[in-house]
Design a protein around this motif. Structure first.
Motif, mmCIF file in Angstrom:
data_model
loop_
_atom_site.group_PDB
_atom_site.id
_atom_site.type_symbol
_atom_site.label_atom_id
_atom_site.label_comp_id
_atom_site.label_asym_id
_atom_site.label_seq_id
_atom_site.Cartn_x
_atom_site.Cartn_y
_atom_site.Cartn_z
ATOM 1 N N ALA A 194 0.233 -0.983 -0.052
ATOM 2 C CA ALA A 194 0.127 -0.104 -0.148
ATOM 3 C C ALA A 194 0.796 0.626 0.346
ATOM 4 C CB ALA A 194 -0.591 -0.050 0.911
ATOM 5 N N ILE A 195 1.888 0.997 0.638
ATOM 6 C CA ILE A 195 3.240 2.623 0.156
ATOM 7 C C ILE A 195 4.137 2.571 -0.535
ATOM 8 C CG2 ILE A 195 5.437 3.448 1.501
ATOM 9 C CD1 ILE A 195 3.890 2.310 4.505
ATOM 10 N N ARG A 196 3.629 1.633 -0.731
ATOM 11 C CA ARG A 196 4.626 1.656 -2.659
ATOM 12 C C ARG A 196 3.563 2.289 -3.682
ATOM 13 N NH1 ARG A 196 5.359 -3.861 -2.927
ATOM 14 N NH2 ARG A 196 7.093 -3.468 -2.051
ATOM 15 N N LEU A 204 -5.215 6.004 -2.497
ATOM 16 C CA LEU A 204 -5.612 4.585 -1.540
ATOM 17 C C LEU A 204 -7.451 4.750 -0.751
ATOM 18 C CD1 LEU A 204 -4.781 1.820 -0.220
ATOM 19 C CD2 LEU A 204 -3.249 3.414 0.753
ATOM 20 N N TRP A 205 -7.775 4.444 -1.417
ATOM 21 C CA TRP A 205 -9.449 4.598 -0.381
ATOM 22 C C TRP A 205 -9.553 4.182 0.256
ATOM 23 C CZ3 TRP A 205 -13.799 2.388 -2.254
ATOM 24 C CH2 TRP A 205 -15.589 3.156 -1.366
ATOM 25 N N PHE A 206 -9.597 4.872 1.998
ATOM 26 C CA PHE A 206 -9.988 3.417 3.546
ATOM 27 C C PHE A 206 -10.439 4.479 4.431
ATOM 28 C CE2 PHE A 206 -6.907 5.544 4.913
ATOM 29 C CZ PHE A 206 -6.540 5.287 5.941
ATOM 30 N N HIS A 234 -2.009 9.507 9.995
ATOM 31 C CA HIS A 234 -0.787 9.521 10.039
ATOM 32 C C HIS A 234 0.176 9.062 9.509
ATOM 33 C CE1 HIS A 234 2.714 11.371 12.396
ATOM 34 N NE2 HIS A 234 2.545 10.642 12.675
ATOM 35 N N GLN A 235 0.865 7.443 9.875
ATOM 36 C CA GLN A 235 1.240 6.538 9.572
ATOM 37 C C GLN A 235 1.458 6.522 7.951
ATOM 38 O OE1 GLN A 235 3.034 6.430 12.522
ATOM 39 N NE2 GLN A 235 2.065 6.018 14.217
ATOM 40 N N LEU A 236 0.420 6.128 7.276
ATOM 41 C CA LEU A 236 0.977 6.314 5.764
ATOM 42 C C LEU A 236 1.468 7.431 5.074
ATOM 43 C CD1 LEU A 236 -2.767 4.048 5.348
ATOM 44 C CD2 LEU A 236 -0.397 3.442 4.891
ATOM 45 N N ALA A 237 0.776 8.673 5.499
ATOM 46 C CA ALA A 237 1.130 10.012 5.148
ATOM 47 C C ALA A 237 2.756 10.166 5.306
ATOM 48 C CB ALA A 237 0.278 10.925 5.885
ATOM 49 N N ARG A 238 3.455 9.397 6.905
ATOM 50 C CA ARG A 238 4.451 9.959 6.869
ATOM 51 C C ARG A 238 5.260 8.830 6.306
ATOM 52 N NH1 ARG A 238 7.365 7.219 10.699
ATOM 53 N NH2 ARG A 238 6.031 6.212 11.878
ATOM 54 N N LEU A 239 5.341 7.751 5.993
ATOM 55 C CA LEU A 239 5.978 6.237 5.121
ATOM 56 C C LEU A 239 6.060 7.131 4.007
ATOM 57 C CD1 LEU A 239 5.168 3.941 7.470
ATOM 58 C CD2 LEU A 239 7.003 5.268 8.039
#
Length: 313
Positions: A194-196, A204-206, A234-239
């Motif tokens: 997902a991060i890739r 990415l929708w959730f 927050h975590q997904l945006a940061r990574l």
């Protein structure tokens, strides 16, 4: 947040082989029935959905009580009659939502063409400028699945992150149905791919608005109450470096839908996961206030409280 290794199979863009062992046959009968219902005319589905909503309200006593308690907690200014009316409207929306989910996964949206209004596509284009990935956040509404499909069919290439179903047959059938319109589907443990996807400029929708035992969470306000909320946005945006914007959707009284994309959240993510999560939940609260009957009130959103009490007991 640790990122687990990517799973080997099935891939996010494939449902894999269907499970056909005899123990799955009862589930396939139910899936077949839902697939047939998905093909009924849309006006008939709406009428049947409203009737189903009445049955659900009468039959699901524990869920009805959860919904009533949520409405009392979140709308204290409403009198008892107004909350009862909202409760009935919610179960009507829930019944229609059953048919919408079936149509989204296994039916056609041809009957809905010309009934869809989409606002804010320019906000999405701005967020994607320079090839940046975008996290599209929504809440758990009865219109969640059908409106996700409608947005995809209007040229927005969404991938989704979701909680896999426990039943293998339903998981296969739903994932295959979603992959008819979504570019990919990532289970909640499939963080690395997902991060890739986001780093490659994908969407990415959730929906991060439910109380769950899995994932990093914090208490933040939701309708003025402490709500145990995932910090995953927050975590997904940061990574990933992705932008974040809100996707609101609602079913109109005329049988059509309005889909709204908001401007990307400014200065997101910050260094404070709690503050960022509060902003995400405030955006979802605004969606729920705009279409209160269509939010999923049967979920025990406030079951975990800082003082250890359970407001549903």
């Amino acid at each position: 947040m640790s990122v687990p290794s990517a799973p080997t199979a099935p891939t996010p863009t494939s449902a894999g082989a269907p499970p056909l062992a005899p123990r799955h046959w009862p589930a396939w009968l139910g899936i077949g029935a839902m697939a047939l219902l998905a093909r009924l005319p849309w006006p008939l589905q709406r009428a049947l959905g409203r009737a189903l909503g009445v049955l659900l309200r009468l039959a699901l006593g524990s869920r009805r009580r959860v919904a009533a308690r949520n409405l009392a907690l979140c709308f204290p200014a409403l009198d008892a009659a107004a909350r009862t009316a909202l409760l009935h409207a919610h179960f009507s929306a829930l019944g229609i939502g059953v048919f919408e989910f079936a149509r989204a996964w296994w039916g056609s949206t041809a009957a809905l063409r010309g009934r869809v209004a989409i606002e804010g596509l320019d906000h999405l284009a701005a967020a994607r400028a320079g090839g940046r990935g975008v996290i599209v956040i929504s809440g758990h509404f009865t219109t969640l699945e059908i409106c996700g499909r409608l947005l995809c069919e209007h040229g927005v290439p969404l991938a989704g992150m979701y909680r896999p179903h426990a039943g293998a047959a339903l998981e296969w059938a739903v994932k295959r149905g979603r992959l008819r319109y979504a570019t990919a589907m990532f289970g909640r443990e499939e963080l690395r791919p997902a991060i890739r996807h986001l780093k490659d400029g994908g969407l990415l929708w959730f929906a991060p608005d439910q109380d769950t035992r899995r994932g990093d969470s914090v208490f933040v306000p939701f309708f003025g109450l402490p709500a145990w909320s995932l910090t995953s946005t927050h975590q997904l945006a940061r990574l990933s470096g992705a932008a974040v914007l809100a996707f609101a959707h609602e079913r109109r009284a005329d049988g059509g839908y309005t889909l709204r994309l908001s401007p990307a959240l400014a200065d997101f993510p910050s260094a404070d996961a709690g503050a960022d999560t509060a902003r995400v939940m405030a955006a979802i609260e605004a969606m729920a206030r705009a279409a209160p009957a269509q939010y999923l009130w049967i979920h025990r959103r406030f079951k975990r409280q800082p003082d250890g009490t359970d407001p549903y007991r």
